[in-house]
Design a protein around this motif. Structure first.
Motif, mmCIF file in Angstrom:
data_model
loop_
_atom_site.group_PDB
_atom_site.id
_atom_site.type_symbol
_atom_site.label_atom_id
_atom_site.label_comp_id
_atom_site.label_asym_id
_atom_site.label_seq_id
_atom_site.Cartn_x
_atom_site.Cartn_y
_atom_site.Cartn_z
ATOM 1 N N UNK A 56 9.552 18.521 56.568
ATOM 2 C CA UNK A 56 10.463 18.685 55.429
ATOM 3 C C UNK A 56 10.037 17.768 54.280
ATOM 4 N N UNK A 57 9.659 16.530 54.614
ATOM 5 C CA UNK A 57 9.194 15.610 53.571
ATOM 6 C C UNK A 57 7.867 16.071 52.972
ATOM 7 N N UNK A 58 6.968 16.585 53.808
ATOM 8 C CA UNK A 58 5.697 17.126 53.300
ATOM 9 C C UNK A 58 5.980 18.285 52.352
ATOM 10 N N UNK A 59 6.955 19.122 52.698
ATOM 11 C CA UNK A 59 7.337 20.250 51.844
ATOM 12 C C UNK A 59 7.883 19.759 50.501
ATOM 13 N N UNK A 60 8.765 18.749 50.538
ATOM 14 C CA UNK A 60 9.315 18.184 49.298
ATOM 15 C C UNK A 60 8.191 17.640 48.419
ATOM 16 N N UNK A 61 7.284 16.868 49.020
ATOM 17 C CA UNK A 61 6.181 16.273 48.250
ATOM 18 C C UNK A 61 5.212 17.342 47.750
ATOM 19 N N UNK A 62 4.971 18.376 48.550
ATOM 20 C CA UNK A 62 4.091 19.458 48.121
ATOM 21 C C UNK A 62 4.654 20.215 46.927
ATOM 22 N N UNK A 63 5.955 20.504 46.977
ATOM 23 C CA UNK A 63 6.599 21.183 45.843
ATOM 24 C C UNK A 63 6.560 20.280 44.608
ATOM 25 N N UNK A 64 6.816 18.982 44.819
ATOM 26 C CA UNK A 64 6.787 18.016 43.723
ATOM 27 C C UNK A 64 5.424 18.011 43.037
ATOM 28 N N UNK A 65 4.337 17.953 43.835
ATOM 29 C CA UNK A 65 2.995 17.898 43.257
ATOM 30 C C UNK A 65 2.600 19.219 42.591
ATOM 31 N N UNK A 66 3.112 20.340 43.099
ATOM 32 C CA UNK A 66 2.739 21.620 42.500
ATOM 33 C C UNK A 66 3.571 21.945 41.262
ATOM 34 N N UNK A 67 4.860 21.579 41.269
ATOM 35 C CA UNK A 67 5.735 21.897 40.137
ATOM 36 C C UNK A 67 5.540 20.902 38.987
ATOM 37 N N UNK A 68 5.507 19.623 39.325
ATOM 38 C CA UNK A 68 5.421 18.596 38.284
ATOM 39 C C UNK A 68 4.439 17.511 38.714
#
Length: 197
Positions: A56-68
């Motif tokens: 779940x944390x990897x998913x949050x960080x992955x979305x963070x790096x891809x979106x912003x």
């Protein structure tokens, strides 16, 4: 990458503590005759908790790096007459989502450990987990205003202090009592001693 790697590594550590807390809860519920909790007394349950919570944390960080994604920023205001090149983390919302998820894992571990802290001492590590999560939560709650009020390279120092002190709190409260028994009082580390208590 500094923030995301910190978030992922700490989520692995906190989900491991959460898995340990869940196993303590399950172990004491499974002692009742005819309990259906016995089916959950497997190592795989701990693995699933660690993998799912970390993912779940990897998913949050992955979305963070891809979106912003982070970008290079020039700070003209922190120190008059100097220009500081620093990394802007991108979206503050995703940064605080990553920190909030770490806080959520710590809070769940704290609540679960607090609920089972009164169980028999010989097999109960919930007190140590409770104290370690109290230290962790208090360090990070006090870090947030300090982090928001600092600028420039001092932000990194505040972050490093929070990481080191919360890690030291977890180590001191969970692992040092075990090391004390193993190294200084090895006679307490036997089955007879545990059953006697």
């Amino acid at each position: 990458m500094r923030q995301t790697s910190f978030g992922i590594f700490f989520s692995v550590a906190l989900s491991s503590v959460l898995a340990k807390t869940i196993m303590v809860c399950i172990a004491f519920k499974a002692t009742r005759p005819g309990s259906s909790w016995r089916k959950l007394l497997e190592v795989r349950v701990s693995y699933y908790v660690v993998v799912i919570c970390s993912f779940i944390q990897v998913l949050i960080c992955g979305i963070w790096l891809s979106v912003s994604p982070p970008y290079q920023e020039f700070d003209h205001h922190s120190y008059p007459g100097k220009i500081i090149i620093q990394c802007n983390e991108g979206s503050d919302i995703w940064f605080y989502s990553m920190l909030g998820y770490l806080g959520f894992l710590a809070a769940v571990s704290l609540v679960l450990a607090f609920m089972v802290r009164t169980l028999p001492d010989s097999f109960n590590e919930a007190k140590y987990i409770t104290f370690s999560m109290l230290v962790f939560c208090s360090v990070w709650i006090s870090m947030i205003p300090a982090y928001l009020s600092t600028r420039g390279k001092n932000m990194v120092a505040v972050e490093i202090f929070a990481i080191l002190s919360s890690s030291a709190g977890i180590l001191a409260c969970i692992f040092f009592p075990k090391c004390y028994i193993l190294i200084i009082k090895p006679e307490l580390n036997c089955r007879n001693q545990l059953v006697k208590k």
